[in-house]
Design a protein around this motif. Structure first.
Motif, PDB file in Angstrom:
ATOM      1  N   ASP A  40       0.865  -1.189   0.000  1.00  0.00           N
ATOM      2  CA  ASP A  40       0.000   0.000   0.000  1.00  0.00           C
ATOM      3  C   ASP A  40       0.899   1.235   0.000  1.00  0.00           C
ATOM      4  N   SER A  64       1.143 -10.134   0.199  1.00  0.00           N
ATOM      5  CA  SER A  64       0.699 -10.787   1.431  1.00  0.00           C
ATOM      6  C   SER A  64       0.527 -12.288   1.228  1.00  0.00           C
ATOM      7  N   ASP A  95      12.750  -7.575  12.331  1.00  0.00           N
ATOM      8  CA  ASP A  95      12.236  -8.894  12.709  1.00  0.00           C
ATOM      9  C   ASP A  95      11.082  -9.388  11.855  1.00  0.00           C
ATOM     10  N   THR A  96      10.978  -8.917  10.633  1.00  0.00           N
ATOM     11  CA  THR A  96       9.821  -9.333   9.826  1.00  0.00           C
ATOM     12  C   THR A  96      10.172 -10.554   8.973  1.00  0.00           C
ATOM     13  N   GLU A 129       7.511 -12.495  15.083  1.00  0.00           N
ATOM     14  CA  GLU A 129       8.708 -11.639  15.086  1.00  0.00           C
ATOM     15  C   GLU A 129       9.811 -12.224  15.960  1.00  0.00           C
ATOM     16  N   HIS A 205      -1.747  -3.472  15.547  1.00  0.00           N
ATOM     17  CA  HIS A 205      -1.697  -4.301  14.342  1.00  0.00           C
ATOM     18  C   HIS A 205      -1.113  -5.699  14.571  1.00  0.00           C
ATOM     19  N   HIS A 235      -3.995   0.415  10.652  1.00  0.00           N
ATOM     20  CA  HIS A 235      -3.151  -0.400   9.769  1.00  0.00           C
ATOM     21  C   HIS A 235      -4.069  -1.321   8.948  1.00  0.00           C
TER      22      HIS A 235
HETATM   23  C1  UD1 Z   1       4.514  -6.904   9.451  1.00  0.00           C
HETATM   24  C2  UD1 Z   1       5.538  -7.569  10.396  1.00  0.00           C
HETATM   25  C3  UD1 Z   1       5.464  -6.894  11.751  1.00  0.00           C
HETATM   26  C4  UD1 Z   1       5.619  -5.394  11.638  1.00  0.00           C
HETATM   27  C5  UD1 Z   1       4.564  -4.863  10.668  1.00  0.00           C
HETATM   28  C6  UD1 Z   1       4.667  -3.367  10.508  1.00  0.00           C
HETATM   29  C7  UD1 Z   1       5.950  -9.964   9.966  1.00  0.00           C
HETATM   30  C8  UD1 Z   1       5.751 -11.321  10.497  1.00  0.00           C
HETATM   31  N1  UD1 Z   1       5.256  -8.979  10.589  1.00  0.00           N
HETATM   32  O1  UD1 Z   1       3.230  -7.187   9.965  1.00  0.00           O
HETATM   33  O2  UD1 Z   1       6.505  -7.397  12.567  1.00  0.00           O
HETATM   34  O3  UD1 Z   1       5.422  -4.803  12.916  1.00  0.00           O
HETATM   35  O4  UD1 Z   1       4.746  -5.510   9.412  1.00  0.00           O
HETATM   36  O5  UD1 Z   1       3.565  -2.875   9.804  1.00  0.00           O
HETATM   37  O6  UD1 Z   1       6.699  -9.789   9.045  1.00  0.00           O
HETATM   38  N2  UD1 Z   1      -1.764  -5.582   4.164  1.00  0.00           N
HETATM   39  C9  UD1 Z   1      -2.281  -4.673   3.286  1.00  0.00           C
HETATM   40  N3  UD1 Z   1      -1.423  -3.873   2.588  1.00  0.00           N
HETATM   41  C10 UD1 Z   1      -0.072  -3.960   2.718  1.00  0.00           C
HETATM   42  C11 UD1 Z   1       0.454  -4.925   3.591  1.00  0.00           C
HETATM   43  C12 UD1 Z   1      -0.400  -5.712   4.320  1.00  0.00           C
HETATM   44  O7  UD1 Z   1      -3.492  -4.556   3.133  1.00  0.00           O
HETATM   45  O8  UD1 Z   1       0.646  -3.178   2.059  1.00  0.00           O
HETATM   46  C13 UD1 Z   1      -2.693  -6.407   4.970  1.00  0.00           C
HETATM   47  C14 UD1 Z   1      -3.060  -7.716   4.328  1.00  0.00           C
HETATM   48  O9  UD1 Z   1      -4.364  -8.026   4.739  1.00  0.00           O
HETATM   49  C15 UD1 Z   1      -2.081  -8.671   4.936  1.00  0.00           C
HETATM   50  C16 UD1 Z   1      -1.988  -8.141   6.354  1.00  0.00           C
HETATM   51  O10 UD1 Z   1      -2.078  -6.728   6.213  1.00  0.00           O
HETATM   52  O11 UD1 Z   1      -2.488  -9.991   4.881  1.00  0.00           O
HETATM   53  C17 UD1 Z   1      -0.732  -8.518   7.079  1.00  0.00           C
HETATM   54  O12 UD1 Z   1       0.400  -8.031   6.371  1.00  0.00           O
HETATM   55  P1  UD1 Z   1       1.873  -8.643   6.591  1.00  0.00           P
HETATM   56  O13 UD1 Z   1       2.860  -7.910   5.814  1.00  0.00           O
HETATM   57  O14 UD1 Z   1       1.821 -10.096   6.398  1.00  0.00           O
HETATM   58  O15 UD1 Z   1       2.163  -8.389   8.125  1.00  0.00           O
HETATM   59  P2  UD1 Z   1       1.934  -7.076   9.036  1.00  0.00           P
HETATM   60  O16 UD1 Z   1       0.782  -7.342   9.922  1.00  0.00           O
HETATM   61  O17 UD1 Z   1       1.960  -5.818   8.253  1.00  0.00           O
END
Ligand code: UD1
Length: 361
Positions: A40, A64, A95-96, A129, A205, A235
């Protein structure tokens, strides 16, 4: 020396900003791989633009998915990026899943890996994480830790010889941006008609708070019951989980004391935090930013990696419910003593990162 940084999620772009600037100032060939974990524009592009980071050289476009699918897709694509750019160091951040994939891919290709923000531990292995941190630290060749506490954790795991304390690069960027926005109005105050020091800023989040419908409902109910306005920066993961669980998250609307607002660009977040009376969060970054800006923080988690913020009285760990509501309106704590005021370094951590890599290239 050529360094390949691997980033993919919002907090990594913040950490990348001062490191990229320090590499450029030192004339080092710095290349950037963006895994595409965050896509995003408000979670990715605005950070590159606002913080003056060079555009990524490689974009893996992974997006994702489940942990396995997301990490696996990054791993598969990383091999080619490392082989075509042939770096002297691969640098991974935080830590991602992007951190883990970058480290594993490099170590298997026998390219030296440095881990920035090494040594942080929650000791809660149910957090994705925490698993990412532990595995990355044990895979990496050089462990760049922000704090003395981080160095102690690494020593306890037999990793002292690979450890260098560099300070916290998020402090570097925070201090620069704070000075830039010091006289700017708070974007959320202007947009939502709030008073100086009269609102709290919230972000939620983490999987541990969003994935269980009952816990998430309790977090939202608590935020809506605080005795002053709480601006929740939603988020995408929070919005997606609320929709999946059938929970009422009034997008750009009001529920009790809760005002929901889209995520903010980094300078707007810092300007909004500067004028807030408190922060309520499960983010590691915001806990530390609140401390550095001397805004009391309430953390909705059973543990924190940033233990100094709690020890110095500026952060409290709470469960959702009455404890959260009470903590969000507690009075300001005392200022830390001068010798304890800077546990996260002096704002020049990125320079020490460059020196640590150059010395070992
Ligand atoms: C990730 C990190 C977390 C960090 C966070 C910061 C891991 C395991 N987790 O979590 O440690 O604190 O980033 O934001 O790597 N989504 C969108 N748009 C995006 C990205 C994600 O809509 O650009 C939504 C989707 O529904 C997706 C969900 O968020 O499935 C989770 O996204 P993901 O990148 O897997 O993990 P975060 O929760 O963002």
């Amino acid at each position: 020396m050529r360094v390949l940084s691997v980033v993919g999620a919002r907090p990594q772009f913040v950490k990348l900003a001062p490191v990229d600037a320090a590499f450029r100032a030192a004339g080092i060939d710095h290349r950037i791989v963006h895994t595409g974990q965050h896509y995003d524009p408000m979670l990715s592009d605005v950070f590159f633009t606002d913080l003056g980071i060079a555009s990524p050289d490689v974009h893996l476009g992974v997006g994702s998915g489940t942990h396995g699918r997301q990490t696996g897709a990054m791993l598969a694509a990383m091999d080619e990026a490392i082989e075509s750019h042939r770096p002297d160091w691969v640098l991974v951040y935080g830590d991602t899943n992007s951190t883990l994939a970058g480290a594993l891919s490099a170590v298997k290709l026998h390219v030296p890996v440095a881990h920035l923000e090494a040594g942080l531990r929650s000791f809660n292995r149910s957090m994705p994480e925490e698993v990412n941190r532990v595995v990355t630290d044990h895979a990496a060749d050089l462990l760049l830790t922000p704090t003395a506490v981080g160095a102690d954790h690494l020593a306890a795991e037999g990793l002292a010889e690979r450890t260098v304390v560099v300070g916290d690069v998020m402090t570097d960027v925070l201090l620069q941006v704070r000075d830039r926005v010091a006289d700017a109005p708070s974007p959320v105050m202007t947009r939502l008609g709030l008073e100086e020091g009269g609102y709290s800023l919230a972000t939620i989040h983490r999987a541990e708070n969003t994935d269980d419908p009952e816990r998430l409902a309790s977090v939202l109910d608590s935020l809506a019951s605080v005795d002053h306005p709480v601006v929740l920066l939603a988020h995408p993961r929070l919005a997606a989980r609320c929709a999946a669980h059938g929970l009422d998250l009034p997008v750009q609307g009001v529920r009790g004391s809760l005002l929901v607002h889209p995520p903010l660009a980094y300078p707007d977040l810092i300007a909004s935090a500067l004028h807030a009376r408190g922060a309520v969060t499960d983010s590691g970054g915001l806990q530390k930013e609140a401390f550095l800006l001397r805004v009391p923080c309430t953390t909705v988690r059973p543990q924190t990696e940033w233990v100094e913020t709690v020890e110095l009285g500026w952060n409290v760990l709470v469960e959702p419910g009455p404890d959260l509501v009470a903590a969000a309106s507690r009075p300001r704590p005392a200022e830390p003593l001068p010798d304890q005021a800077h546990p996260y370094g002096d704002g020049h951590a990125a320079q020490r990162v460059v020196e640590a890599l150059l010395e070992r290239a």
